[in-house]
Design a protein around this motif. Structure first.
Motif, PDB file in Angstrom:
ATOM      1  N   TYR A 284      57.466   2.244  11.626  1.00  0.00           N
ATOM      2  CA  TYR A 284      57.826   1.203  11.659  1.00  0.00           C
ATOM      3  C   TYR A 284      58.140   0.450  10.868  1.00  0.00           C
TER       4      TYR A 284
ATOM      5  N   THR B 240      58.538  -2.825  20.291  1.00  0.00           N
ATOM      6  CA  THR B 240      57.399  -3.124  20.205  1.00  0.00           C
ATOM      7  C   THR B 240      56.906  -1.589  19.949  1.00  0.00           C
ATOM      8  N   VAL B 241      56.825  -0.638  20.062  1.00  0.00           N
ATOM      9  CA  VAL B 241      56.984   0.911  19.459  1.00  0.00           C
ATOM     10  C   VAL B 241      57.324   0.843  18.139  1.00  0.00           C
ATOM     11  N   PHE B 242      58.472   0.816  17.527  1.00  0.00           N
ATOM     12  CA  PHE B 242      57.872   0.818  16.251  1.00  0.00           C
ATOM     13  C   PHE B 242      57.910  -0.712  15.477  1.00  0.00           C
ATOM     14  N   GLN B 243      56.887  -1.503  16.378  1.00  0.00           N
ATOM     15  CA  GLN B 243      57.144  -2.812  15.462  1.00  0.00           C
ATOM     16  C   GLN B 243      58.043  -2.975  14.517  1.00  0.00           C
TER      17      GLN B 243
END
Lengths: 528, 334
Positions: free
Chosen positions: B174, B276-279
């Motif tokens: 992330y 969103t998934v990887f912040q």
């Protein structure tokens, strides 16, 4: 032309390599400095001003950077922090003896005038003023003694003292560069207190980029040298996506995550490198049955039928995968009003019989709303309840929506059945009733979230009396009676208390620092 | 000399037209945002605790000017926007434009690296598939590209995280890693750590566009390889490479540039999922959070900034297109 292009590219590559090697060195230096905790939460503190918002996140932050007068232990007892001891002087006065030799991050000494200043500021805060309404104020006796005075006898003086995190009054006095007072509590724009802190806590905020990273470093002059905690630096990163947060822990990128999504409990618990800690929480999830919109809900038999029809233990088992505790009352174990003999009561046949008795054997149609991103599995839970109610011939039209839109709809009471979860800010039983089941009254503010419009004068009387009852046993009996009445009346549909969850690498001693309030005391965290 | 002046005049007309269009687009966007902002939710709810009384909330709403009639609010907004002030983000408690500019580098770098991946992978693969359409490798590439297009970005992203971070421990899961600040631009391109953090998100982001471009280049190239002038080039006995890479490929590029310009916009949309998934702390992530918090000023500002980006990108594509293909005239000329 081409040659010069290659030349430039070559230069850029060399520059990048140089920069990279320089950084390598810096990393090496940092590693020597002491124990660092990489912490990932679903959100970061919204500001550095502890009074700007009353929320779990802000209180977690307050426990890192500030210290309360007293705080809850794991077993819900009170332990001394900045107050070393306290005694009741008379019905309206509680005297606190303060710890000597405590310093703020700015270097200013901590004295009773800071307590007085902080309570006055709390009474001005939009979010906290309601909680501090019963208080007259603070009388300073000497530098290390002060009296907390209430307007009338108040049973929750000590509960509220856990919210008094003394702030550095000298540091926050005066005006900033733009001429605004430093102590202003500002919700809509920049302010000094939003971006600067001076508390007495173990950690100082040394770097903050909102939503990206907050760095806490240990304060050299921290008073609590007896604490076993050995973490010198905490790097807090918000990771909002559940799957990513778990992946960050499993891949070793972070040391500690909270909350842990229920679907990943097994994976985290079974991993070689991580451990999972869960605890039954105090946030109750309920449905309210609006008696003003539906005459049917005025009949206690119909409400009872609905409670009997909802298999909340089943919901806990199948939808929550055991990560919640089925409830039959508002307050969980350990709270003053908890009554052990109130048990979940799923019984479909009884529910059908009650519907028949009430004259609604053929059922009726009604509407329901629920949020879809506020509580754990909120949407799935409401869908399950809809299908359970279908079995007693109540046809429910369900509408779910994001929390940003939900609360306006909730307040407007647009549906007959509405979902709400509640966690008491006071960590006390009476708070549930004050907001959820007391007769709605715009002037007093009681029943603010009572969209069921359940109104029972006896309940109101008991809850109000409990506020001024300072004998814990008598008070507990009153609040238990309230729970019994609500249970018998089926005032609302209780579902469950959500579990709290934390996870970390194996070398962290998480268990001793977590509690039912979900304020992990990071200052006491031991890293092996 | 006369020719240059004429061109200048054309450019001037073109620029004026584009700016007017841009302003019109901004007006439409801001108006739409204002009309729908009430449907997004109540920003006051997010900035106070749940137990705050209705009266307190009402007072705050009044102070923030949210109770004024729609037109009053809109005119006030326009008046300030003209001076470059699009309002204060409710959540960040800072000017919205400043918040957006601070997050822009993250998204721009992500899009930049993804574009590099797309360009440097799609061109050779596309050409290969066009030249050797029947080889097993070509068929595999085409088959995989179908799979690539069909898997949603967030699934690709989560799969990448599980394989390369959780199981193999090769790459971080992330965030952006270590940044170097040059002026206000926080760059991850200058550190090894930053590059490590970039790899997975940029692969995830390019996973949608890459197959598309491979297919596009392949089909264009195959068509061109059938044309008369290529046959003539073969007949003349030119070398294979010259025919493939100089004569055929150059003409393949035209439609690819057009589609590329349009797809850049789609790419910005897909950053929302990837970030969103990887912040990944960029604009897409900012947008999703602003929607959840009903931070309406930030939303309006974001949409206006994206509007500006679209107008600028389309203008640049138009200009490049005119340069590459002299048959296409810049709009505004007669």
């Amino acid at each position: 032309m081409k040659k010069s292009l290659w030349f430039i590219i070559g230069l850029v590559i060399i520059a990048i390599i140089v920069v990279m090697t320089m950084q390598k060195k810096e990393e090496g230096e940092v590693a020597l400095a002491g124990k660092t905790l990489k912490l990932a939460m679903d959100a970061d503190p919204v500001s550095l001003d502890p009074h700007v918002q009353l929320s779990g996140g802000m209180l977690q932050y307050s426990h890192m950077v500030f210290d309360p007068l007293i705080r809850w232990t794991k077993t819900m007892d009170l332990e001394p922090r900045l107050a070393t001891r306290w005694e009741r002087i008379d019905d309206n006065t509680m005297r606190f003896f303060l710890r000597e030799g405590v310093k703020f991050h700015s270097g200013n000494p901590f004295t009773a005038k800071d307590v007085k200043w902080t309570v006055e500021r709390l009474k001005k805060s939009q979010d906290f003023k309601g909680l501090f309404e019963p208080f007259e104020g603070v009388n300073v006796i000497d530098d290390y003694t002060c009296d907390l005075v209430t307007k009338k006898p108040y049973s929750l003086v000590l509960n509220m003292a856990t919210y008094i995190f003394p702030m550095d009054s000298a540091f926050y006095t005066g005006t900033d560069e733009s001429g605004n007072p430093k102590d202003a509590i500002v919700k809509t724009g920049p302010s000094f207190a939003l971006s600067h802190e001076s508390g007495t806590g173990k950690y100082m905020v040394t770097k903050r980029e909102q939503g990206v990273e907050t760095v806490f470093e240990a304060f050299a002059d921290y008073w609590d040298i007896n604490s076993p905690g050995n973490v010198d630096k905490i790097v807090l990163t918000p990771i909002k996506n559940d799957a990513t947060r778990v992946a960050a822990l499993l891949s070793g990128d972070v040391d500690f995550i909270m909350p842990v999504p229920p679907q990943d409990y097994d994976r985290v618990a079974n991993s070689e490198n991580s451990q999972l800690i869960t605890m039954s929480g105090s946030r109750i999830i309920t449905f309210q049955l609006n008696q003003n919109r539906r005459p049917e809900f005025k009949d206690p038999k119909v409400r009872l039928a609905i409670v009997y029809a909802v298999n909340n233990e089943g919901i806990v088992e199948t939808i929550m995968k055991g990560t919640a505790t089925a409830a039959a009352q508002q307050a969980p174990v350990g709270f003053a009003g908890y009554k052990p003999d109130l048990k979940p009561r799923y019984d479909l046949e009884k529910a059908q019989a009650l519907m028949k008795e009430a004259g609604y054997a053929d059922g009726f149609t009604c509407s329901m709303i629920a949020p879809n991103n506020r509580y754990v599995n909120d949407e799935k839970i409401s869908e399950a309840v809809v299908s359970m109610l279908a079995k007693i011939n109540i046809k429910v039209n369900l509408k779910t929506m994001p929390k940003a839109q939900y609360w306006d709809e909730f307040d407007a009471q647009v549906a007959d059945i509405q979902m709400i979860g509640w966690h008491p800010d006071t960590e006390d039983s009476a708070n549930y009733s004050e907001f959820l089941v007391m007769c709605p009254n715009k002037e007093t503010g009681y029943g603010q979230y009572n969209s069921g419009n359940y109104c029972n004068p006896k309940v109101d009387e008991l809850v109000l009396a409990s506020q001024t009852e300072t004998d814990p046993d008598k008070r507990s009996a009153m609040l238990q009676e309230v729970e019994q009445i609500l249970y018998d009346d089926a005032a609302y549909v209780p579902l469950h208390w959500q579990n709290l969850s934390w996870a970390g690498k194996k070398n962290l001693n998480i268990e001793p620092i977590v509690n039912v309030m979900n304020f992990p005391y990071f200052g006491d965290l031991v890293l092996d | 000399m006369l020719l240059f002046m004429q061109l200048d005049g054309l450019m001037f007309a073109f620029t004026v037209r584009r700016i007017t269009q841009g302003i019109f687009v901004m007006l439409v966007i801001s108006f739409l945002c204002f009309t729908i902002q009430h449907a997004i939710g109540d920003p006051v709810r997010d900035i106070v605790g749940i137990s705050v009384s209705a009266a307190e909330r009402e007072a705050l709403r009044e102070k923030m000017g949210l109770n004024d009639p729609f037109l009053t609010q809109y005119v006030r907004f326009l008046g300030k926007a003209v001076q470059g002030d699009v309002g204060m983000s409710f959540f960040f408690k800072k000017p919205a434009l400043k918040v957006i500019l601070a997050k822009a580098p993250a998204t721009l770098e992500l899009v930049f690296v993804s574009s590099l991946i797309i360009i440097f992978a799609s061109v050779p693969l596309g050409i290969y598939c066009a030249i050797k359409p029947r080889s097993i490798l070509s068929r595999t590439i085409m088959g995989l590209s179908i799979v690539g297009v069909s898997i949603p970005v967030f699934l690709t992203a989560i799969m990448l995280i599980y394989i390369f971070s959780v199981e193999l421990h090769w790459l971080p899961s992330y965030g952006r890693g270590q940044l170097v600040y040059i002026g206000g631009w926080g760059s991850g391109l200058l550190t090894l750590d930053g590059w490590k953090h970039l790899i997975l998100p940029s692969i995830a982001l390019s996973s949608i566009m890459l197959p598309l471009f491979i297919r596009l280049i392949r089909s264009q190239m195959m068509e061109i390889l059938e044309t008369e002038y290529i046959k003539f080039a073969w007949a003349k006995g030119l070398r294979k490479r010259r025919i493939w890479f100089i004569h055929a490929f150059k003409n393949t590029l035209l439609p690819v540039i057009t589609v590329g310009g349009v797809q850049l916009g789609t790419m910005i949309a897909f950053t929302i999922l990837t970030e969103t998934v990887f912040q990944w702390q960029g604009l897409g992530f900012l947008f999703i959070e602003a929607v959840e918090r009903a931070d309406t000023t930030l939303l309006v500002a974001y949409l206006m900034v994206v509007g500006v980006i679209f107008v600028v990108v389309n203008t640049i594509v138009d200009i490049i297109y005119g340069l590459v293909n002299p048959m296409v005239r810049i709009q505004g000329s007669k």
